[in-house]
Write a protein that holds these residues in place. Structure first.
Motif, short mmCIF file in Angstrom:
data_model
loop_
_atom_site.label_atom_id
_atom_site.label_comp_id
_atom_site.label_asym_id
_atom_site.label_seq_id
_atom_site.Cartn_x
_atom_site.Cartn_y
_atom_site.Cartn_z
N MET A 28 -4.43 2.21 -23.55
CA MET A 28 -3.46 2.72 -22.58
C MET A 28 -3.68 4.20 -22.25
O MET A 28 -2.88 4.81 -21.54
N LYS A 29 -4.75 4.77 -22.79
CA LYS A 29 -5.16 6.15 -22.51
C LYS A 29 -4.12 7.17 -22.96
O LYS A 29 -3.96 8.23 -22.36
N GLU A 30 -3.40 6.83 -24.06
CA GLU A 30 -2.45 7.79 -24.62
C GLU A 30 -3.16 9.00 -25.22
O GLU A 30 -2.54 10.05 -25.39
N TRP A 31 -4.44 8.86 -25.54
CA TRP A 31 -5.18 9.95 -26.18
C TRP A 31 -6.15 10.62 -25.20
O TRP A 31 -6.99 11.42 -25.62
N LYS A 32 -6.03 10.30 -23.95
CA LYS A 32 -6.89 10.91 -22.94
C LYS A 32 -6.56 12.39 -22.80
O LYS A 32 -5.40 12.77 -22.68
N GLY A 33 -7.58 13.24 -22.85
CA GLY A 33 -7.38 14.67 -22.66
C GLY A 33 -7.22 15.46 -23.95
O GLY A 33 -7.13 16.69 -23.91
N VAL A 34 -7.20 14.80 -25.12
CA VAL A 34 -7.07 15.54 -26.38
C VAL A 34 -8.42 16.14 -26.75
O VAL A 34 -9.47 15.70 -26.28
N LYS A 35 -8.38 17.12 -27.62
CA LYS A 35 -9.62 17.77 -28.05
C LYS A 35 -10.43 16.84 -28.95
O LYS A 35 -9.90 15.92 -29.56
N LYS A 36 -11.73 17.12 -29.03
CA LYS A 36 -12.62 16.31 -29.84
C LYS A 36 -12.20 16.31 -31.30
O LYS A 36 -12.28 15.28 -32.00
N GLU A 37 -11.71 17.45 -31.78
CA GLU A 37 -11.26 17.55 -33.18
C GLU A 37 -10.10 16.59 -33.45
O GLU A 37 -10.06 15.92 -34.50
N THR A 38 -9.18 16.51 -32.51
CA THR A 38 -8.02 15.62 -32.67
C THR A 38 -8.46 14.17 -32.71
O THR A 38 -7.99 13.38 -33.54
N TYR A 39 -9.37 13.81 -31.83
CA TYR A 39 -9.85 12.43 -31.79
C TYR A 39 -10.63 12.09 -33.05
O TYR A 39 -10.55 10.96 -33.55
#
Length: 348
Positions: A315-326
């Protein structure tokens, strides 16, 4: 009854986790209904129609079993199921405020601990928890599960910092309110497992009548009916106050309203079926776990968290987060997968 098989039990819990983590997705496709109306409609299927049909189909002499069920088991399961009803409401609203991933991580993480420990405290057996063969391995799996939940939650809070505040506000993101609702939902979700434990004598009666591995469907009906009563009464009252009950009628001004109404009811029934099937497969998995049935709850909840993150990513809830967060998110999911393996091995 077939022999215990912890691997099969784990797989069944995984299927239940997939069902539970996707059950509220149909709500995103309903049109012209408020959240109150959708929740009322899905509750009819999730906590009344579907569990009753499943029990009627799979449990011989089901209605006779209910009429002859021990009074304490029946009423405690019903009452505690009603308490969980408020948790279900809180869970649904929390999704609106903080999304799938965070809601499932926080609420289900709390539920995994509360739902596993509470029955051992109420019914006894906590002192023997570590003494069974493989008990220390199962405990390690549970600890890993909690660690995985913590890491995923950490990723969720980092997500809040990564994303633009204006976009979050427009999406209705409210971390504080969502956090409070998730905590309430998590604690009361643990109470639902206690409700199922109180209903175990009803499941035992179903087994004696030849229900076999479907014995859990008999007690599930009692617990979910308590949940249904609370939600039905609550949202009928809310519907009168907010005048949303009229959404159940087709609009005279809109020619497509009947089609949309039918579609909304179908989506609501799908939500209800998916929610109920999580405990249908939970019941099957629980039977297969053998001597380590007490580990079923934390295993099921861990599966639920894992697959909810998959849904959140889709659902793209994590779209736009930093690479570290992912990266932190992926680490958390790996730890959860490891916890599944360790818990299953310990129970085996």
């Amino acid at each position: 009854m077939s022999a215990p098989n912890s691997l099969l039990g784990t797989l069944l819990h995984a299927v239940g986790g997939i069902s539970a983590s996707s059950c509220y997705l149909p709500s995103t496709k309903t049109k012209g209904w408020s959240w109150n109306t959708f929740w009322l409609a899905q509750s009819i299927f999730a906590w009344f129609i579907v569990p009753t049909l499943l029990a009627w189909i799979t449990v011989p002499d089901f209605f006779n079993i209910l009429s002859e069920a021990p009074s304490k088991s029946f009423w405690m399961a019903l009452l505690l199921g009603g308490v969980y009803g408020f948790g279900g409401m809180s869970f649904g609203k929390a999704i609106n405020y903080i999304g799938y991933s965070l809601t499932y991580t926080l609420a289900i993480g709390i539920s995994a601990v509360v739902g596993t420990i509470m029955p051992l405290v109420v019914f006894g057996g906590l002192d023997d928890f570590f003494n069974k063969p493989g008990g220390s391995i199962v405990l390690l799996g549970m600890i890993l599960s909690v660690v995985g939940v913590f890491i995923c939650g950490w990723a969720g809070f980092k997500k809040e910092k990564d994303l633009d505040a204006d976009k979050l506000n427009k999406a209705g993101f409210n971390m504080m309110l969502g956090l409070v609702l998730s905590i309430i939902a998590g604690v009361l979700s643990g109470v639902f497992n206690l409700s199922l434990e109180y209903g175990q004598p009803i499941a035992d009666m179903a087994a004696e009548h030849g229900a076999g591995q479907f014995e859990g469907n008999a007690k599930l009906v009692v617990s979910t009916f308590g949940c249904f009563l609370v939600n039905f009464v609550w949202y009928i009252v809310v519907g009168f106050k907010q005048k949303t009950l009229v959404e159940f009628r087709p609009s005279k001004e809109n020619k497509n309203s009947k089609t949309r109404l039918i579609k909304n009811w179908l989506l609501s029934s799908l939500t209800g079926m998916l929610w109920c099937f999580q405990f249908f497969f939970y019941g099957l998995g629980h039977v297969k776990m053998g001597d380590y049935q007490f580990a079923s709850w934390v295993l099921h909840m861990s599966m639920l968290i894992f697959f909810s993150y998959i849904v959140g990513v889709i659902m793209k809830e994590w779209k736009g987060v930093k690479k570290e967060t992912y990266t932190i998110l992926i680490i958390g999911l790996v730890v959860l997968i490891l916890s599944f393996c360790v818990t299953s091995y310990g129970s085996y």
